[in-house]
Design an enzyme around this catalytic site. Structure first.
Site, PDB file in Angstrom:
ATOM      1  N   GLY A  91      46.703  42.475  39.817  1.00  0.00           N
ATOM      2  CA  GLY A  91      45.428  42.674  39.128  1.00  0.00           C
ATOM      3  C   GLY A  91      44.805  41.456  38.482  1.00  0.00           C
ATOM      4  N   PRO A 137      50.624  40.409  42.767  1.00  0.00           N
ATOM      5  CA  PRO A 137      49.230  40.010  42.940  1.00  0.00           C
ATOM      6  C   PRO A 137      48.821  39.978  44.402  1.00  0.00           C
ATOM      7  CG  PRO A 137      50.593  38.109  42.434  1.00  0.00           C
ATOM      8  CD  PRO A 137      51.510  39.291  42.412  1.00  0.00           C
ATOM      9  N   GLY A 138      47.633  40.439  44.677  1.00  0.00           N
ATOM     10  CA  GLY A 138      47.098  40.373  46.043  1.00  0.00           C
ATOM     11  C   GLY A 138      45.857  39.506  46.063  1.00  0.00           C
ATOM     12  N   ARG A 139      44.844  39.969  45.310  1.00  0.00           N
ATOM     13  CA  ARG A 139      43.547  39.298  45.293  1.00  0.00           C
ATOM     14  C   ARG A 139      43.655  37.808  44.928  1.00  0.00           C
ATOM     15  NH1 ARG A 139      38.800  41.996  44.051  1.00  0.00           N
ATOM     16  NH2 ARG A 139      40.036  43.637  43.102  1.00  0.00           N
ATOM     17  N   CYS A 192      22.801  49.117  61.061  1.00  0.00           N
ATOM     18  CA  CYS A 192      21.659  50.004  60.986  1.00  0.00           C
ATOM     19  C   CYS A 192      21.812  50.847  59.725  1.00  0.00           C
ATOM     20  CB  CYS A 192      21.652  50.865  62.228  1.00  0.00           C
ATOM     21  SG  CYS A 192      20.062  51.564  62.521  1.00  0.00           S
ATOM     22  N   GLU A 193      21.585  50.227  58.582  1.00  0.00           N
ATOM     23  CA  GLU A 193      21.851  50.876  57.294  1.00  0.00           C
ATOM     24  C   GLU A 193      21.192  50.001  56.218  1.00  0.00           C
ATOM     25  OE1 GLU A 193      24.975  53.155  57.051  1.00  0.00           O
ATOM     26  OE2 GLU A 193      25.039  53.231  54.886  1.00  0.00           O
ATOM     27  N   TYR A 230      40.583  41.589  50.459  1.00  0.00           N
ATOM     28  CA  TYR A 230      39.803  42.828  50.579  1.00  0.00           C
ATOM     29  C   TYR A 230      38.509  42.641  51.373  1.00  0.00           C
ATOM     30  CZ  TYR A 230      43.131  44.079  46.939  1.00  0.00           C
ATOM     31  OH  TYR A 230      44.286  44.293  46.243  1.00  0.00           O
ATOM     32  N   ARG A 242      32.274  44.958  50.201  1.00  0.00           N
ATOM     33  CA  ARG A 242      32.497  44.997  48.750  1.00  0.00           C
ATOM     34  C   ARG A 242      31.214  45.036  47.920  1.00  0.00           C
ATOM     35  NH1 ARG A 242      34.785  41.770  45.978  1.00  0.00           N
ATOM     36  NH2 ARG A 242      36.004  43.184  44.677  1.00  0.00           N
TER      37      ARG A 242
HETATM   38  N1  LLP Z   1      49.886  46.712  43.115  1.00  0.00           N
HETATM   39  C1  LLP Z   1      49.327  47.921  43.247  1.00  0.00           C
HETATM   40  C2  LLP Z   1      50.138  49.107  43.033  1.00  0.00           C
HETATM   41  C3  LLP Z   1      47.977  48.033  43.587  1.00  0.00           C
HETATM   42  O1  LLP Z   1      47.443  49.230  43.705  1.00  0.00           O
HETATM   43  C4  LLP Z   1      47.213  46.865  43.806  1.00  0.00           C
HETATM   44  C5  LLP Z   1      45.812  46.953  44.187  1.00  0.00           C
HETATM   45  C6  LLP Z   1      47.853  45.616  43.667  1.00  0.00           C
HETATM   46  C7  LLP Z   1      49.184  45.578  43.308  1.00  0.00           C
HETATM   47  C8  LLP Z   1      47.135  44.319  43.881  1.00  0.00           C
HETATM   48  O2  LLP Z   1      46.115  44.143  42.973  1.00  0.00           O
HETATM   49  P1  LLP Z   1      45.311  42.756  42.981  1.00  0.00           P
HETATM   50  O3  LLP Z   1      46.231  41.697  42.495  1.00  0.00           O
HETATM   51  O4  LLP Z   1      44.870  42.517  44.368  1.00  0.00           O
HETATM   52  O5  LLP Z   1      44.174  42.980  42.068  1.00  0.00           O
HETATM   53  N2  LLP Z   1      39.560  47.144  47.320  1.00  0.00           N
HETATM   54  C9  LLP Z   1      39.398  46.740  45.942  1.00  0.00           C
HETATM   55  C10 LLP Z   1      40.720  46.423  45.297  1.00  0.00           C
HETATM   56  C11 LLP Z   1      41.649  47.585  45.301  1.00  0.00           C
HETATM   57  C12 LLP Z   1      42.981  47.234  44.687  1.00  0.00           C
HETATM   58  C13 LLP Z   1      43.961  48.308  44.958  1.00  0.00           C
HETATM   59  N3  LLP Z   1      45.263  48.054  44.450  1.00  0.00           N
HETATM   60  C14 LLP Z   1      38.481  45.530  45.895  1.00  0.00           C
HETATM   61  O6  LLP Z   1      37.999  45.107  46.932  1.00  0.00           O
HETATM   62  O7  LLP Z   1      38.193  45.025  44.816  1.00  0.00           O
END
Ligand code: LLP
Length: 430
Positions: free
Chosen positions: A247, A290-292, A360-361, A389, A329
């Site tokens: 997050g 972390p992902g994002r 087309c939107e 994402y 997004r």
């Molecule tokens: N762990 C869990 C259990 C999660 O649900 C998520 C994200 C993460 C880790 C990674 O979070 P991050 O570090 O990436 O913030 N599609 C949305 C984001 C959805 C996130 C869902 N879960 C967007 O484009 O902003």
């Protein structure tokens, strides 16, 4: 956190030493460009913080939902991180990239039996379990496969992070996990302890995404550690792991003021360490996912401008050869991005435009009120911080093929995902 690795030379935008205008020519557009160095730098900063403030007693697992492709799994593995997977598809991608499965945490609030079987037979390290029904099914399938599965129970700590309601997950009213306040967390723990093929390694929480503050993470840690202490006292069982989710917020535009990994992690790691010392327990194995923040800042999307339509006194539409199909997004969350004309990157941004896609939107937009320099048909438009994402949320709406992706390192680009073909899209139709 490191961003983009950009330079402007001869008016062109360079990404990790590669001329983006040349990349667009060579690989065609839309094109996702990932800077390998930026991904690696983030991984190292994250690990560095764990080493510095927490005696390396933990594991960073990259949340692959942000960008799940084999090349990303390989880079993450080579940096020594683990992986968070959330579906059979993500598990298979990790496996196809020969990712060490014991370093995978398998998430999801509604895993199918097929996915559970796949996860257990692949040997994933931990299932992150959402509910009792899932526990029953994991227990049964593990029994059939002759295994005992380690799990983390997903808990909602009741911490409210200040972020978009669609990406907020830590509060009681959430489809994810079992809340402490309602007693559901105790129930699921007690139930899991009765199951023979389940071993509770510990607990998990995730409070949301795109968070810019330190306090919610410290607060989540406090609630979770207290819960663990109480649960250990109540059940006389001991738990080794705590995962505090992902997050960490990133910068999409100048409005965003992200903290460095050191700034985010120092307070929470210091807190956890002090707490464990206070209660006389050894350090709990700590996880972050972390992902994002790992994938996002490393990515840039390149488009070709097809037309510039000025509607006097209303707005100017700049149409590009992609849109909601490669980046939904803005449509979904109103997310803002930074736009650069890559072939005139040194020019002042003195226009305000709407960047729209080719679907087309009417809502198919990448941004409104976007600051841009002079723009013409044929220009290459770069959008920054698109590594997370975007590709992972891309679709084939209007039968538009998904773009290709290249990774760049020291000025050299290599294809990581081939552009989808029309034939591939029709292949599964009977
Ligand atoms: N762990 C869990 C259990 C999660 O649900 C998520 C994200 C993460 C880790 C990674 O979070 P991050 O570090 O990436 O913030 N599609 C949305 C984001 C959805 C996130 C869902 N879960 C967007 O484009 O902003």
């Amino acid at each position: 956190m490191t961003y983009g690795d950009y330079e402007i030379k001869n008016g062109h935008l360079y990404i990790s030493g590669a001329d983006s205008v040349e990349l667009a020519k060579e690989y065609s557009t839309p094109l996702y460009v990932m800077s390998e160095d930026v991904v690696r730098a983030s991984c190292r900063e994250l690990k560095g913080a764990l080493d510095k403030y927490y005696e390396s007693n933990g594991l960073i697992t990259y949340a692959s939902k942000a960008l799940c492709i084999k090349e990303m799994c390989r880079i993450i593995d080579s940096e020594g991180l683990g992986l968070d997977a959330v579906s059979g598809g993500e598990l298979c991608t990790a496996k196809a990239a020969s990712f060490p499965m014991e370093k995978v945490n398998y998430h999801g609030n509604n895993k199918t039996d097929e996915e559970i079987r796949m996860g257990i037979s692949f040997g994933v390290g931990r299932f992150v379990v959402d509910n009792k029904e899932e526990l029953i099914r994991i227990d049964k399938i593990a029994d059939e496969l002759g295994k005992v599965q380690k799990v983390l129970l997903r808990i909602t700590p009741g911490v409210d992070a200040h972020t978009h309601s669609f990406v907020k997950t830590g509060q009681i009213d959430s489809k994810f996990g079992s809340a402490i306040q309602t007693g559901a967390a105790d129930d699921i723990t007690d139930f899991a302890l009765t199951l023979e093929n389940i071993q509770i390694a510990g607990f998990h929480c995730h409070i949301g995404s795109q968070i810019f503050e330190q306090e919610p993470f410290v607060e989540a840690a406090r609630v979770m550690l207290d819960f663990i202490d109480e649960t250990e006292a109540r059940t006389a069982c001991f738990f080794t792991d705590l995962v505090l989710g992902g997050g960490f917020g990133i910068k999409y535009t100048e409005e965003d003021k992200p903290l460095s990994y050191d700034e985010i992690l120092r307070p929470v790691l210091t807190y956890v360490k002090a707490h464990r010392e206070k209660v006389g327990k050894k350090l709990i194995h700590l996880g972050f996912e972390p992902g994002r923040s790992i994938a996002g800042p490393a990515g840039t999307t390149l488009y070709t401008v097809g037309s510039v339509k000025e509607i006097p006194n209303i707005r100017t539409y700049v149409s590009v050869d992609g849109g909601m199909t490669d980046n939904p997004r803005y449509m979904l969350y109103g997310s803002k991005y930074t736009f650069i004309i890559a072939n005139r990157a040194d020019k002042k941004k003195d226009n305000i435009v709407t960047v729209c896609g080719k679907c087309c939107e009417s809502g198919d937009m990448l941004g409104e009120g976007v600051e841009l320099s002079e723009v013409h048909a044929g220009d290459i438009l770069a959008v920054t911080s698109t590594g997370a994402y975007n590709y992972s949320m891309a679709s084939n709406y209007n039968r538009i093929p998904r773009p290709a992706m290249v990774f760049v390192k020291n000025g050299e680009a290599r294809l990581a995902v081939r552009r989808e073909t029309y034939e591939e899209m029709c292949e599964r139709d009977i």
